[in-house]
Design a protein around this motif. Structure first.
Motif, PDB file in Angstrom:
ATOM      1  N   CYS A 106       7.976 -19.743 -22.428  1.00  0.00           N
ATOM      2  CA  CYS A 106       8.041 -19.112 -21.220  1.00  0.00           C
ATOM      3  C   CYS A 106       8.612 -17.512 -21.328  1.00  0.00           C
ATOM      4  CB  CYS A 106       9.281 -19.830 -20.364  1.00  0.00           C
ATOM      5  SG  CYS A 106      10.981 -20.001 -21.200  1.00  0.00           S
ATOM      6  N   TYR A 107       8.937 -17.005 -20.423  1.00  0.00           N
ATOM      7  CA  TYR A 107       9.301 -15.444 -20.544  1.00  0.00           C
ATOM      8  C   TYR A 107      10.306 -14.974 -19.432  1.00  0.00           C
ATOM      9  CZ  TYR A 107       5.407 -14.616 -17.081  1.00  0.00           C
ATOM     10  OH  TYR A 107       4.708 -14.526 -16.076  1.00  0.00           O
ATOM     11  N   ILE A 108      10.887 -13.835 -19.661  1.00  0.00           N
ATOM     12  CA  ILE A 108      11.492 -13.114 -18.772  1.00  0.00           C
ATOM     13  C   ILE A 108      10.512 -11.956 -17.865  1.00  0.00           C
ATOM     14  CG2 ILE A 108      13.539 -11.913 -18.117  1.00  0.00           C
ATOM     15  CD1 ILE A 108      14.450 -14.787 -19.416  1.00  0.00           C
ATOM     16  N   GLU A 109      10.665 -11.978 -16.914  1.00  0.00           N
ATOM     17  CA  GLU A 109       9.756 -10.821 -16.135  1.00  0.00           C
ATOM     18  C   GLU A 109      10.772  -9.820 -15.378  1.00  0.00           C
ATOM     19  OE1 GLU A 109       6.349  -9.743 -12.914  1.00  0.00           O
ATOM     20  OE2 GLU A 109       7.486 -11.667 -12.612  1.00  0.00           O
ATOM     21  N   TRP A 110      10.985  -8.634 -15.890  1.00  0.00           N
ATOM     22  CA  TRP A 110      11.810  -7.517 -15.265  1.00  0.00           C
ATOM     23  C   TRP A 110      10.832  -6.865 -14.314  1.00  0.00           C
ATOM     24  CZ3 TRP A 110      12.738  -7.558 -20.934  1.00  0.00           C
ATOM     25  CH2 TRP A 110      13.856  -8.294 -21.184  1.00  0.00           C
ATOM     26  N   LEU A 111      10.985  -7.010 -13.009  1.00  0.00           N
ATOM     27  CA  LEU A 111       9.992  -6.569 -12.094  1.00  0.00           C
ATOM     28  C   LEU A 111      10.818  -5.536 -11.330  1.00  0.00           C
ATOM     29  CD1 LEU A 111       7.400  -6.992 -10.728  1.00  0.00           C
ATOM     30  CD2 LEU A 111       8.959  -8.801  -9.091  1.00  0.00           C
ATOM     31  N   ALA A 112      10.140  -4.465 -11.132  1.00  0.00           N
ATOM     32  CA  ALA A 112      10.548  -3.171 -10.365  1.00  0.00           C
ATOM     33  C   ALA A 112       9.417  -2.865  -9.501  1.00  0.00           C
ATOM     34  CB  ALA A 112      10.853  -2.096 -11.132  1.00  0.00           C
ATOM     35  N   VAL A 113      10.068  -2.020  -8.320  1.00  0.00           N
ATOM     36  CA  VAL A 113       9.198  -1.370  -7.312  1.00  0.00           C
ATOM     37  C   VAL A 113       8.305  -0.129  -7.998  1.00  0.00           C
ATOM     38  CG1 VAL A 113       8.852  -0.075  -5.228  1.00  0.00           C
ATOM     39  CG2 VAL A 113      10.132  -2.189  -5.334  1.00  0.00           C
ATOM     40  N   GLU A 114       7.208  -0.009  -8.009  1.00  0.00           N
ATOM     41  CA  GLU A 114       6.387   1.288  -8.490  1.00  0.00           C
ATOM     42  C   GLU A 114       5.744   2.096  -7.462  1.00  0.00           C
ATOM     43  OE1 GLU A 114       2.879   2.375 -11.640  1.00  0.00           O
ATOM     44  OE2 GLU A 114       2.727   0.576 -10.355  1.00  0.00           O
ATOM     45  N   ASN A 115       5.274   1.607  -6.191  1.00  0.00           N
ATOM     46  CA  ASN A 115       4.940   2.165  -5.076  1.00  0.00           C
ATOM     47  C   ASN A 115       5.649   1.647  -3.822  1.00  0.00           C
ATOM     48  OD1 ASN A 115       3.384   3.119  -2.815  1.00  0.00           O
ATOM     49  ND2 ASN A 115       1.975   4.083  -4.349  1.00  0.00           N
ATOM     50  N   VAL A 116       6.788   2.258  -3.315  1.00  0.00           N
ATOM     51  CA  VAL A 116       7.412   1.818  -2.352  1.00  0.00           C
ATOM     52  C   VAL A 116       6.756   1.617  -1.170  1.00  0.00           C
ATOM     53  CG1 VAL A 116       8.396   3.953  -1.506  1.00  0.00           C
ATOM     54  CG2 VAL A 116       9.773   2.154  -1.181  1.00  0.00           C
ATOM     55  N   ASP A 117       5.805   2.495  -0.664  1.00  0.00           N
ATOM     56  CA  ASP A 117       4.889   2.229   0.671  1.00  0.00           C
ATOM     57  C   ASP A 117       4.074   1.095   0.433  1.00  0.00           C
ATOM     58  OD1 ASP A 117       5.871   4.843   1.740  1.00  0.00           O
ATOM     59  OD2 ASP A 117       4.298   5.748   0.639  1.00  0.00           O
ATOM     60  N   ILE A 118       3.414   0.779  -0.847  1.00  0.00           N
ATOM     61  CA  ILE A 118       2.640  -0.237  -1.056  1.00  0.00           C
ATOM     62  C   ILE A 118       3.537  -1.703  -0.849  1.00  0.00           C
ATOM     63  CG2 ILE A 118       1.228  -1.676  -2.406  1.00  0.00           C
ATOM     64  CD1 ILE A 118       0.056   0.831  -3.501  1.00  0.00           C
ATOM     65  N   ALA A 119       4.657  -1.655  -1.650  1.00  0.00           N
ATOM     66  CA  ALA A 119       5.506  -2.652  -1.331  1.00  0.00           C
ATOM     67  C   ALA A 119       5.980  -2.939  -0.246  1.00  0.00           C
ATOM     68  CB  ALA A 119       6.628  -2.438  -2.442  1.00  0.00           C
ATOM     69  N   ASN A 120       6.489  -1.922   0.901  1.00  0.00           N
ATOM     70  CA  ASN A 120       6.958  -2.186   1.964  1.00  0.00           C
ATOM     71  C   ASN A 120       5.678  -3.065   2.875  1.00  0.00           C
ATOM     72  OD1 ASN A 120       9.671  -1.307   1.842  1.00  0.00           O
ATOM     73  ND2 ASN A 120       8.906   0.690   2.080  1.00  0.00           N
ATOM     74  N   GLY A 121       4.685  -2.593   2.391  1.00  0.00           N
ATOM     75  CA  GLY A 121       3.507  -3.182   3.434  1.00  0.00           C
ATOM     76  C   GLY A 121       2.863  -4.494   3.032  1.00  0.00           C
ATOM     77  N   ALA A 122       3.222  -4.790   1.626  1.00  0.00           N
ATOM     78  CA  ALA A 122       2.693  -6.188   1.096  1.00  0.00           C
ATOM     79  C   ALA A 122       3.467  -7.446   1.671  1.00  0.00           C
ATOM     80  CB  ALA A 122       3.246  -6.073  -0.400  1.00  0.00           C
ATOM     81  N   ASN A 123       2.511  -8.124   2.148  1.00  0.00           N
ATOM     82  CA  ASN A 123       2.943  -9.472   2.837  1.00  0.00           C
ATOM     83  C   ASN A 123       3.205 -10.467   1.595  1.00  0.00           C
ATOM     84  OD1 ASN A 123       3.715 -11.175   4.734  1.00  0.00           O
ATOM     85  ND2 ASN A 123       1.674 -11.980   4.917  1.00  0.00           N
ATOM     86  N   HIS A 124       4.035 -10.419   0.650  1.00  0.00           N
ATOM     87  CA  HIS A 124       4.205 -11.367  -0.457  1.00  0.00           C
ATOM     88  C   HIS A 124       5.713 -11.672  -0.743  1.00  0.00           C
ATOM     89  CE1 HIS A 124       4.284 -12.421  -4.499  1.00  0.00           C
ATOM     90  NE2 HIS A 124       2.875 -12.867  -4.356  1.00  0.00           N
ATOM     91  N   PRO A 125       5.763 -12.905  -0.713  1.00  0.00           N
ATOM     92  CA  PRO A 125       7.117 -13.444  -0.853  1.00  0.00           C
ATOM     93  C   PRO A 125       8.178 -12.967  -2.062  1.00  0.00           C
ATOM     94  CG  PRO A 125       5.721 -15.220  -0.525  1.00  0.00           C
ATOM     95  CD  PRO A 125       4.900 -14.107  -0.866  1.00  0.00           C
ATOM     96  N   LEU A 126       7.531 -12.662  -3.098  1.00  0.00           N
ATOM     97  CA  LEU A 126       8.288 -12.020  -4.234  1.00  0.00           C
ATOM     98  C   LEU A 126       8.542 -10.459  -3.893  1.00  0.00           C
ATOM     99  CD1 LEU A 126       9.431 -13.461  -6.612  1.00  0.00           C
ATOM    100  CD2 LEU A 126       7.411 -12.648  -8.006  1.00  0.00           C
ATOM    101  N   THR A 127       7.722  -9.890  -3.309  1.00  0.00           N
ATOM    102  CA  THR A 127       7.996  -8.533  -3.052  1.00  0.00           C
ATOM    103  C   THR A 127       8.880  -8.401  -2.010  1.00  0.00           C
ATOM    104  OG1 THR A 127       5.590  -7.922  -3.760  1.00  0.00           O
ATOM    105  CG2 THR A 127       6.674  -6.281  -2.636  1.00  0.00           C
ATOM    106  N   LYS A 128       8.782  -9.214  -0.835  1.00  0.00           N
ATOM    107  CA  LYS A 128       9.998  -9.296   0.018  1.00  0.00           C
ATOM    108  C   LYS A 128      11.285  -9.511  -0.460  1.00  0.00           C
ATOM    109  CE  LYS A 128       6.720 -10.852   3.859  1.00  0.00           C
ATOM    110  NZ  LYS A 128       6.559 -11.784   4.610  1.00  0.00           N
TER     111      LYS A 128
END
Length: 249
Positions: free
Chosen positions: A55-77
């Motif tokens: 298994c693994y650890i994922e360290w996840l960060a926002v790269e493009n805040v505009d795309i992230a804010n518009g992404a209809n994705h549960p994990l991004t939310k």
């Protein structure tokens, strides 16, 4: 309804506010080898990855805040809501359609099976399928989500070895348990038992709940086998083995 195959801990999602290379550098200083993962172009996120035995650890960060804010994705939310700290866990299956049917049969609303991909730093396209429980993002404990990789496990692991993402020294590392802090241990145990198909023990990891007085219910500690030290990183606690303390500097 039970699916025919076991569920495995696939990865732990840990939200960070630094770029992936900074996360990799931090863990290399601790003596543990991590790698830059890649970009989720449709979600505006990027990641660093710490692969261990299965298994693994994922360290996840926002790269493009505009795309992230518009992404209809549960994990991004969830990332935009939490910003920092452990987010949720992902469970691996070889029968994601069966998992979806079982969850719906037990009264859970689901996203249906979603197609996903990311581009690695070397340009390789990695593809997989995902399944989420439909729920509002809040301070309540998020349900785990599910993944089925395009490649079978032996092929995927061998490709990770060849790419240098999964090192021989990392394959001896195993995650023993995930400890989640909740307000009602009995209720969380009952819900997750249904989510996981009848038991809390995964094929490669234990799920444990403990009472917490924090306002937000989340994963609180990731415990490795043979742990001898605790490290706090981006508001998440890791109980780690001694391995690697004098390496990576």
């Amino acid at each position: 309804m039970k699916e025919r195959r076991a569920l495995y801990l696939d990865h732990i999602v840990h939200f960070v506010d630094e770029n992936p290379q900074e996360a990799v550098n931090h863990w290399k200083e601790l003596g543990f080898q991590a790698v830059v993962g890649g970009q989720h172009l449709k979600w505006g996120t990027h990641n660093a990855l710490f692969y261990v035995k299965d298994c693994y650890i994922e360290w996840l960060a926002v790269e493009n805040v505009d795309i992230a804010n518009g992404a209809n994705h549960p994990l991004t939310k969830l990332l935009l809501h939490d910003k920092l700290g452990f987010g949720t866990i992902c469970l691996r299956t070889e029968a994601i359609e069966e998992v979806d049917k079982r969850l719906q049969a037990h009264g859970f609303d689901t996203s249906g099976v979603l197609q996903a991909e990311r581009r690695t730093s070397t340009g390789k396209l990695i593809q997989w399928q995902m399944l989420f429980v439909e729920e509002e993002v809040s301070n309540q404990l998020p349900s785990p989500f599910f993944i089925q990789w395009q490649e079978d496990d032996p092929v995927r692991l061998e490709n990770l070895r060849k790419s240098g993402a999964l090192l021989t020294e990392n394959e001896v590392l195993e995650i023993e348990k995930c400890i989640l802090g909740v307000h009602d241990v009995a209720a969380s145990t009952e819900k997750w038992t249904r989510l996981l198909g009848g038991k809390l023990n995964l094929a490669n990891c234990r799920i444990e709940f403990k009472a917490t007085d924090r306002g937000k219910e989340r994963l609180e500690k990731v415990v490795f086998k043979n742990a001898v030290q605790e490290v706090t990183f981006a508001e998440g606690v890791y109980a780690l083995p001694e391995k690697g303390n004098n390496k990576g500097n």
